[in-house]
Write an enzyme that holds these catalytic residues in place. Structure first.
Site, PDB file in Angstrom:
ATOM      1  N   GLY A 239       0.788  -1.228   0.000  1.00  0.00           N
ATOM      2  CA  GLY A 239       0.000   0.000   0.000  1.00  0.00           C
ATOM      3  C   GLY A 239       0.815   1.271   0.000  1.00  0.00           C
ATOM      4  O   GLY A 239       0.250   2.368   0.018  1.00  0.00           O
ATOM      5  N   GLU A 273       4.865  -6.372   1.521  1.00  0.00           N
ATOM      6  CA  GLU A 273       4.259  -6.731   0.229  1.00  0.00           C
ATOM      7  C   GLU A 273       4.058  -5.498  -0.666  1.00  0.00           C
ATOM      8  O   GLU A 273       2.931  -5.178  -1.054  1.00  0.00           O
ATOM      9  CB  GLU A 273       2.897  -7.402   0.462  1.00  0.00           C
ATOM     10  CG  GLU A 273       2.950  -8.631   1.329  1.00  0.00           C
ATOM     11  CD  GLU A 273       1.575  -9.142   1.701  1.00  0.00           C
ATOM     12  OE1 GLU A 273       1.473 -10.339   2.036  1.00  0.00           O
ATOM     13  OE2 GLU A 273       0.593  -8.369   1.670  1.00  0.00           O
ATOM     14  N   PRO A 274       5.111  -4.789  -1.010  1.00  0.00           N
ATOM     15  CA  PRO A 274       4.933  -3.601  -1.850  1.00  0.00           C
ATOM     16  C   PRO A 274       4.639  -3.970  -3.304  1.00  0.00           C
ATOM     17  O   PRO A 274       5.233  -4.896  -3.848  1.00  0.00           O
ATOM     18  CB  PRO A 274       6.297  -2.899  -1.752  1.00  0.00           C
ATOM     19  CG  PRO A 274       7.264  -4.020  -1.544  1.00  0.00           C
ATOM     20  CD  PRO A 274       6.530  -5.067  -0.737  1.00  0.00           C
ATOM     21  N   GLY A 275       3.727  -3.252  -3.917  1.00  0.00           N
ATOM     22  CA  GLY A 275       3.455  -3.449  -5.339  1.00  0.00           C
ATOM     23  C   GLY A 275       3.625  -2.123  -6.053  1.00  0.00           C
ATOM     24  O   GLY A 275       4.633  -1.840  -6.706  1.00  0.00           O
ATOM     25  N   ARG A 276       2.621  -1.268  -5.855  1.00  0.00           N
ATOM     26  CA  ARG A 276       2.577   0.048  -6.496  1.00  0.00           C
ATOM     27  C   ARG A 276       3.865   0.840  -6.302  1.00  0.00           C
ATOM     28  O   ARG A 276       4.357   1.461  -7.246  1.00  0.00           O
ATOM     29  CB  ARG A 276       1.408   0.811  -5.860  1.00  0.00           C
ATOM     30  CG  ARG A 276       1.150   2.185  -6.380  1.00  0.00           C
ATOM     31  CD  ARG A 276       0.185   2.917  -5.429  1.00  0.00           C
ATOM     32  NE  ARG A 276      -0.993   2.118  -5.120  1.00  0.00           N
ATOM     33  CZ  ARG A 276      -2.083   2.071  -5.867  1.00  0.00           C
ATOM     34  NH1 ARG A 276      -2.158   2.786  -6.971  1.00  0.00           N
ATOM     35  NH2 ARG A 276      -3.121   1.327  -5.516  1.00  0.00           N
ATOM     36  N   CYS A 354     -17.095   2.462 -25.771  1.00  0.00           N
ATOM     37  CA  CYS A 354     -18.468   2.963 -25.709  1.00  0.00           C
ATOM     38  C   CYS A 354     -18.978   3.016 -24.278  1.00  0.00           C
ATOM     39  O   CYS A 354     -19.840   2.226 -23.872  1.00  0.00           O
ATOM     40  CB  CYS A 354     -19.359   2.096 -26.582  1.00  0.00           C
ATOM     41  SG  CYS A 354     -18.748   2.069 -28.267  1.00  0.00           S
ATOM     42  N   GLU A 355     -18.410   3.914 -23.483  1.00  0.00           N
ATOM     43  CA  GLU A 355     -18.801   4.168 -22.103  1.00  0.00           C
ATOM     44  C   GLU A 355     -18.456   5.617 -21.819  1.00  0.00           C
ATOM     45  O   GLU A 355     -17.335   6.049 -22.136  1.00  0.00           O
ATOM     46  CB  GLU A 355     -17.962   3.325 -21.115  1.00  0.00           C
ATOM     47  CG  GLU A 355     -18.069   1.834 -21.240  1.00  0.00           C
ATOM     48  CD  GLU A 355     -19.299   1.258 -20.565  1.00  0.00           C
ATOM     49  OE1 GLU A 355     -19.910   1.967 -19.727  1.00  0.00           O
ATOM     50  OE2 GLU A 355     -19.654   0.109 -20.885  1.00  0.00           O
ATOM     51  N   TYR A 383      -1.160  -1.552 -11.723  1.00  0.00           N
ATOM     52  CA  TYR A 383      -2.609  -1.587 -11.951  1.00  0.00           C
ATOM     53  C   TYR A 383      -2.968  -0.955 -13.298  1.00  0.00           C
ATOM     54  O   TYR A 383      -4.003  -0.320 -13.458  1.00  0.00           O
ATOM     55  CB  TYR A 383      -3.364  -0.932 -10.775  1.00  0.00           C
ATOM     56  CG  TYR A 383      -2.946  -1.548  -9.463  1.00  0.00           C
ATOM     57  CD1 TYR A 383      -3.382  -2.819  -9.127  1.00  0.00           C
ATOM     58  CD2 TYR A 383      -2.074  -0.903  -8.592  1.00  0.00           C
ATOM     59  CE1 TYR A 383      -2.954  -3.416  -7.948  1.00  0.00           C
ATOM     60  CE2 TYR A 383      -1.652  -1.493  -7.415  1.00  0.00           C
ATOM     61  CZ  TYR A 383      -2.098  -2.747  -7.097  1.00  0.00           C
ATOM     62  OH  TYR A 383      -1.676  -3.347  -5.956  1.00  0.00           O
TER      63      TYR A 383
HETATM   64  C1  LIG Z   1      -2.808  -5.492  -3.449  1.00  0.00           C
HETATM   65  C2  LIG Z   1      -2.093  -6.018  -2.267  1.00  0.00           C
HETATM   66  C3  LIG Z   1      -0.790  -5.607  -1.975  1.00  0.00           C
HETATM   67  C4  LIG Z   1      -0.062  -4.556  -2.787  1.00  0.00           C
HETATM   68  O1  LIG Z   1      -0.595  -3.293  -2.665  1.00  0.00           O
HETATM   69  P1  LIG Z   1       0.204  -2.058  -3.316  1.00  0.00           P
HETATM   70  O2  LIG Z   1      -0.626  -0.876  -3.077  1.00  0.00           O
HETATM   71  O3  LIG Z   1       0.343  -2.339  -4.761  1.00  0.00           O
HETATM   72  O4  LIG Z   1       1.521  -1.971  -2.621  1.00  0.00           O
HETATM   73  C5  LIG Z   1      -0.145  -6.189  -0.900  1.00  0.00           C
HETATM   74  N1  LIG Z   1      -0.759  -7.130  -0.150  1.00  0.00           N
HETATM   75  C6  LIG Z   1      -2.007  -7.551  -0.387  1.00  0.00           C
HETATM   76  C7  LIG Z   1      -2.610  -8.586   0.471  1.00  0.00           C
HETATM   77  C8  LIG Z   1      -2.718  -7.008  -1.458  1.00  0.00           C
HETATM   78  O5  LIG Z   1      -3.976  -7.409  -1.691  1.00  0.00           O
END
Ligand SMILES: *Cc1c(COP(=O)(O)O)cnc(C)c1O
Length: 428
Positions: A239, A273-276, A354-355, A383
């Site tokens: 997050g 758990e970093p993604g973004r 078409c939205e 994303y």
């Molecule tokens: C989506 C998610 C993440 C990653 O969130 P980011 O905002 O991309 O860092 C980590 N852990 C869990 C369980 C998620 O569902």
């Protein structure tokens, strides 16, 4: 922040002109910078180094197997939320012991696949799921390593669709229920509850929201330890923010400053758990202007990318910085409407789908755009392609990774035949 920069009046990704990539691979096109991806991963690792955390990149934010391979080579683990993501992570060469599997609705098949692969941790979100996991583990003949996702009762103050830390969301278990399950499953031959899991939403720009939720999880861990039920793992989720407008996100070191002091003397195995925060600023979506028109009350710029390529504006009202690829010298990456620029035209940048919700930006001051012009949508690495669809029977775009001065195609543009791939070999 990223290696997308303007020189000589046009946009470059590392040492490669973006307009050359558009000419070679067509548009719409996702362009990723391997250097930016690695820099964000290393920043996270360095900021939290004192805790020696296991960093599990969240596959769902950008799941191209070639991206996952680069991250695996940097030593990253992976956070997966489906059997499909587990498949991708394993195909990317992930160490299964460094994979964590989250999600409120794992099927028995997904649990079996995870246990057979030797996944390091399954993050469980209900009593029903824990019982199902014990049953599958008994069949497979292993003891599943699990953590319980708890509801920290923190409102991360992000979009309603991406906040996850309150009892009104479907995610996790109230603390009392989690404690009850730890007690009930102590000594289970099929499930070993190792710890707690938190993930409060995304993006979370307030580091204190993590401090509060981690503090609550630590209180529960202390109570359990007092009762002779010590756990050794705390997965604090993802997050962490990214820069969508200018430089608005806290840095990895800001999050670490709020989090590390709480955990440094705890002797816990810490998982992130970093993604973004790793992928978002490492990608741009390049699109070409098809048409422009005025309706009397609005000016529209119609581009060849749509909500099918990038759904975040339509789904979350998300803001992405957008600027022409060939912009001259004047490129205010930190520009805000409070500092007006001359010569801009306020437009809605929309796609062909078409939205009415199909827009990339609304009421956006941009330099005048003409058919054929290239436009870059920044901070599209997370994303973006991962949420792309074939709605309106639009083949999904290509993805290109720029690495050490060269561009590699990491996903070819889909064809019309791809649209029918799962349909036309059936004699229905
Ligand atoms: C989506 C998610 C993440 C990653 O969130 P980011 O905002 O991309 O860092 C980590 N852990 C869990 C369980 C998620 O569902």
């Amino acid at each position: 922040m990223d290696l997308f920069e303007y020189h000589d009046g046009h946009l470059w990704c590392e040492a490669v002109p973006v307009r050359d990539l558009a000419a070679r691979y067509g548009t719409p096109l996702y362009v990723y910078s391997a250097g930016t991806l690695a820099a964000h991963y290393h920043r996270m690792q360095q900021a939290f180094a004192e805790l020696q955390p296991l960093i599990c990149y969240s596959v769902k934010c950008c799941s191209n197997v070639h991206i996952l391979r680069r991250l695996a080579a940097l030593g990253s683990g992976f956070d997966v939320v489906s059997g499909g993501e587990l498949y991708r992570a394993l195909r990317a060469g992930a160490d299964p012991a460094h994979v964590v599997f989250a999600g409120v609705g794992k099927t028995a098949r997904e649990m079996r696949e995870a246990l057979e692969a030797g996944v390091g941790l399954l993050n469980v979100e209900s009593a029903s799921e824990l019982e199902a996991l014990a049953a599958v583990a008994a069949e497979v003949g292993v003891r599943a390593e699990a953590a319980l996702r708890v509801i920290p009762e923190v409102d991360a103050r992000t979009h309603a669709y991406t906040t996850t830390g309150t009892r009104a969301n479907k995610f996790g278990l109230p603390f009392e229920q989690a404690a009850e399950l730890v007690r009930a499953f102590a000594g289970s031959p099929h499930v070993h509850i190792r710890g707690l899991h938190l993930h409060i939403g995304s993006p979370v720009y307030d580091p204190q929201a993590y401090a509060v939720s981690i503090g609550r999880a630590l209180e529960l861990l202390d109570r359990l330890a007092d009762a002779g039920l010590a756990l050794d793992t705390l997965d604090i989720g993802g997050g962490y923010g990214a820069h969508y407008k200018g430089h608005e996100s806290p840095a990895a070191t800001d999050y670490a400053a709020a989090i590390v002091p709480l955990l440094r003397d705890r002797n816990l195995r810490v998982i992130l758990e970093p993604g973004r925060s790793i992928a978002a600023n490492a990608g741009v979506l390049v699109t070409r202007v098809l048409h422009t028109k005025e309706t009397g009350c609005r000016r529209f710029v119609i581009v060849d990318a749509a909500m099918t390529e990038l759904i975040r504006p339509a789904l979350y009202s998300a803001y992405h910085f957008i600027w022409p690829v060939e912009a001259g010298e004047r490129v205010p990456r930190d520009w805000t409407p409070a500092q007006p620029l001359d010569g801009l035209v306020t437009v809605d940048l929309v796609g062909p789908v078409c939205e009415s919700g199909d827009f990339l930006a609304q009421d956006r001051p941009l330099p005048p755009l003409r058919p054929g012009d290239l436009v870059a949508v920044f901070t599209a690495g997370a994303y973006g392609m991962a949420m792309a669809s074939q709605y309106n029977s639009r083949p999904r775009p290509a993805e290109v990774l720029v690495e050490q001065g060269a561009a590699r195609l990491i996903r070819r543009r889909e064809t019309y035949a791809d649209l029918l791939r799962a349909e036309d070999d059936l004699d229905a």
